[in-house]
Design a protein around this motif. Structure first.
Motif, PDB file in Angstrom:
ATOM      1  N   CYS A 206     -36.872 -21.689   8.694  1.00 25.83           N
ATOM      2  CA  CYS A 206     -35.783 -21.350   9.609  1.00 25.83           C
ATOM      3  C   CYS A 206     -34.451 -21.722   8.953  1.00 25.83           C
ATOM      4  O   CYS A 206     -34.149 -22.908   8.797  1.00 25.83           O
ATOM      5  CB  CYS A 206     -35.932 -22.089  10.943  1.00 25.83           C
TER       6      CYS A 206
ATOM      7  N   SER B 144     -32.355 -24.384  10.651  1.00 24.15           N
ATOM      8  CA  SER B 144     -32.768 -25.789  10.510  1.00 24.15           C
ATOM      9  C   SER B 144     -32.255 -26.336   9.172  1.00 24.15           C
ATOM     10  O   SER B 144     -31.891 -27.504   9.065  1.00 24.15           O
ATOM     11  CB  SER B 144     -34.284 -25.942  10.632  1.00 24.15           C
TER      12      SER B 144
ATOM     13  N   HIS C 201     -28.680 -27.345   9.832  1.00 21.70           N
ATOM     14  CA  HIS C 201     -28.606 -28.613  10.577  1.00 21.70           C
ATOM     15  C   HIS C 201     -28.851 -29.802   9.644  1.00 21.70           C
ATOM     16  O   HIS C 201     -28.156 -30.798   9.681  1.00 21.70           O
ATOM     17  CB  HIS C 201     -29.679 -28.653  11.676  1.00 21.70           C
TER      18      HIS C 201
ATOM     19  N   PRO D 219     -30.794 -18.155  12.683  1.00 20.17           N
ATOM     20  CA  PRO D 219     -32.030 -18.839  13.105  1.00 20.17           C
ATOM     21  C   PRO D 219     -33.241 -17.917  13.090  1.00 20.17           C
ATOM     22  O   PRO D 219     -33.134 -16.736  13.397  1.00 20.17           O
ATOM     23  CB  PRO D 219     -31.707 -19.285  14.538  1.00 20.17           C
TER      24      PRO D 219
ATOM     25  N   SER E 284     -36.214 -18.408  15.129  1.00 17.30           N
ATOM     26  CA  SER E 284     -36.683 -19.391  16.103  1.00 17.30           C
ATOM     27  C   SER E 284     -38.195 -19.415  16.257  1.00 17.30           C
ATOM     28  O   SER E 284     -38.762 -20.432  16.623  1.00 17.30           O
ATOM     29  CB  SER E 284     -36.051 -19.122  17.463  1.00 17.30           C
TER      30      SER E 284
ATOM     31  N   CYS F 218     -40.388 -23.827  17.032  1.00 19.88           N
ATOM     32  CA  CYS F 218     -39.294 -24.641  17.574  1.00 19.88           C
ATOM     33  C   CYS F 218     -39.813 -25.915  18.245  1.00 19.88           C
ATOM     34  O   CYS F 218     -39.139 -26.936  18.235  1.00 19.88           O
ATOM     35  CB  CYS F 218     -38.484 -23.836  18.587  1.00 19.88           C
TER      36      CYS F 218
ATOM     37  N   CYS G 286     -40.031 -28.486  15.735  1.00 24.52           N
ATOM     38  CA  CYS G 286     -38.846 -28.610  14.878  1.00 24.52           C
ATOM     39  C   CYS G 286     -38.009 -29.813  15.316  1.00 24.52           C
ATOM     40  O   CYS G 286     -37.663 -29.926  16.496  1.00 24.52           O
ATOM     41  CB  CYS G 286     -38.008 -27.330  14.976  1.00 24.52           C
TER      42      CYS G 286
ATOM     43  N   LEU H  27     -34.666 -29.191  17.429  1.00 28.10           N
ATOM     44  CA  LEU H  27     -34.704 -28.461  18.694  1.00 28.10           C
ATOM     45  C   LEU H  27     -33.555 -28.893  19.618  1.00 28.10           C
ATOM     46  O   LEU H  27     -32.918 -28.071  20.272  1.00 28.10           O
ATOM     47  CB  LEU H  27     -36.064 -28.683  19.383  1.00 28.10           C
TER      48      LEU H  27
ATOM     49  N   CYS I 284     -30.364 -27.042  18.792  1.00 28.67           N
ATOM     50  CA  CYS I 284     -30.350 -25.634  19.196  1.00 28.67           C
ATOM     51  C   CYS I 284     -30.330 -25.481  20.711  1.00 28.67           C
ATOM     52  O   CYS I 284     -29.803 -24.503  21.226  1.00 28.67           O
ATOM     53  CB  CYS I 284     -31.547 -24.908  18.587  1.00 28.67           C
TER      54      CYS I 284
HETATM   55  S1  SF4 Z   1     -35.240 -25.276  17.025  1.00 29.52           S
HETATM   56 FE1  SF4 Z   1     -35.988 -23.260  16.316  1.00 29.52          FE
HETATM   57  S2  SF4 Z   1     -34.099 -22.039  15.906  1.00 29.52           S
HETATM   58 FE2  SF4 Z   1     -33.488 -24.202  16.026  1.00 29.52          FE
HETATM   59  S3  SF4 Z   1     -33.524 -24.947  13.913  1.00 29.52           S
HETATM   60 FE3  SF4 Z   1     -35.508 -25.434  14.782  1.00 29.52          FE
HETATM   61  S4  SF4 Z   1     -36.851 -23.669  14.265  1.00 29.52           S
HETATM   62 FE4  SF4 Z   1     -34.678 -23.019  13.960  1.00 29.52          FE
END
Ligand code: SF4
Length: 267
Positions: free
Chosen positions: A14, A17, A20, A219, A221, A230, A233, A236, A239
């Motif tokens: 992703c 991510s 981030h 993204p 997702s 997600c 992840c 999360l 997002c």
């Molecule tokens: S929550 Fe989902 S969209 Fe957001 S960074 Fe993680 S994988 Fe990507």
């Protein structure tokens, strides 16, 4: 810019991510007991090859976390992980299937590969040695579940092994899986990575680095049930704009991107 396997695979999973983590400096808190234990166990393994007391090294390294509030899976505890680790080290010594000559040079080997635009790709390979007398690249994993051995040939698609084969130029690779379960088990799995796989992986790295350089962070997702990436992840909360999830899972490390390549040591 220095890229690692972890960075490239995170971007491919992703791109948001990646942003981030590597651009904005958010990191998952280091509180997962299994991950911390895995690092301690690998230090004990290194001690084994250096003919030191590996159980004592595990006790010392893991002992640092005895009173640390780590997140344990339901059936795990500090003692349980320690005893499983000692059993696995004893089993590894009894099996006697892996040789690493000159362990100071052939364990945790840093390899660099130049990429376009003055960037580099860095990898830390667990070891180069022999499995049952045949030379190969070695990768250790500690886990709670067996690595799937069916269908035949699956291991050759393991992206991390393909990556390490690409950067080292070594086609024979082995994954030694230390399975922490009620009766601990060690899997010694071997495969061959082809020249074509290495070439394609090199292309994938260059293409991905180019997309990162171009600032493409849309993204992916994966929100469709049941393959919902997600949910697992760590970002999360960012997002979903959930301060509570951010507080529980993440810390922000200013300037972290300068040390991104260190993530490689966590793999
Ligand atoms: S929550 Fe989902 S969209 Fe957001 S960074 Fe993680 S994988 Fe990507």
């Amino acid at each position: 810019m220095t890229y690692s396997y972890t960075q490239i695979s995170q971007y491919l999973r992703c791109p948001r991510s990646y942003r981030h983590r590597y651009l904005d400096g958010w990191r998952e808190k280091d509180t997962r007991a299994a991950m911390v234990f895995g690092r301690c166990f690998e230090k004990a393994l290194a001690a084994f090859f250096l003919h030191e007391d590996s159980a004592a090294v595990l006790s010392k390294e893991w002992g640092v976390y005895r009173d640390t509030p780590l997140e344990y899976k339901r059936s795990d505890s500090w003692d349980q992980l320690y005893h499983q680790g000692v059993q696995l080290l004893e089993q590894f010594a009894r099996d006697n299937r892996i040789r690493v000559r000159q362990p100071r040079q052939n364990l945790q080997i840093k390899l660099l590969h130049p990429l376009p635009d003055d960037s580099n790709f860095v990898a830390y390979i667990d070891g180069i040695g022999e499995l049952d007398g045949a030379r190969c690249l070695l990768e250790w994993k500690t886990t709670t579940s067996r690595y799937p051995e069916e269908p035949t040939g699956l291991l050759a698609l393991d992206p991390q092994l393909v990556c390490y084969s690409w950067i080292s130029g070594i086609s024979e690779v082995a994954l030694v899986v230390f399975v922490r379960k009620r009766v601990p088990e060690i899997q010694y799995l071997r495969t061959t990575i082809t020249e074509e796989q290495r070439r394609e992986f090199g292309q994938l790295v260059e293409e991905t680095a180019g997309r990162i350089g171009a600032g493409q962070f849309l993204p992916h997702s994966g929100i469709r049930f049941p393959q919902n990436g997600c949910v697992s992840c760590p970002f999360l909360g960012l997002c979903l704009v959930s301060p509570q999830l951010i507080e529980t899972k993440l810390i922000r490390v200013p300037g972290a991107s300068d040390l991104d390549w260190l993530d490689q040591l966590d793999d």
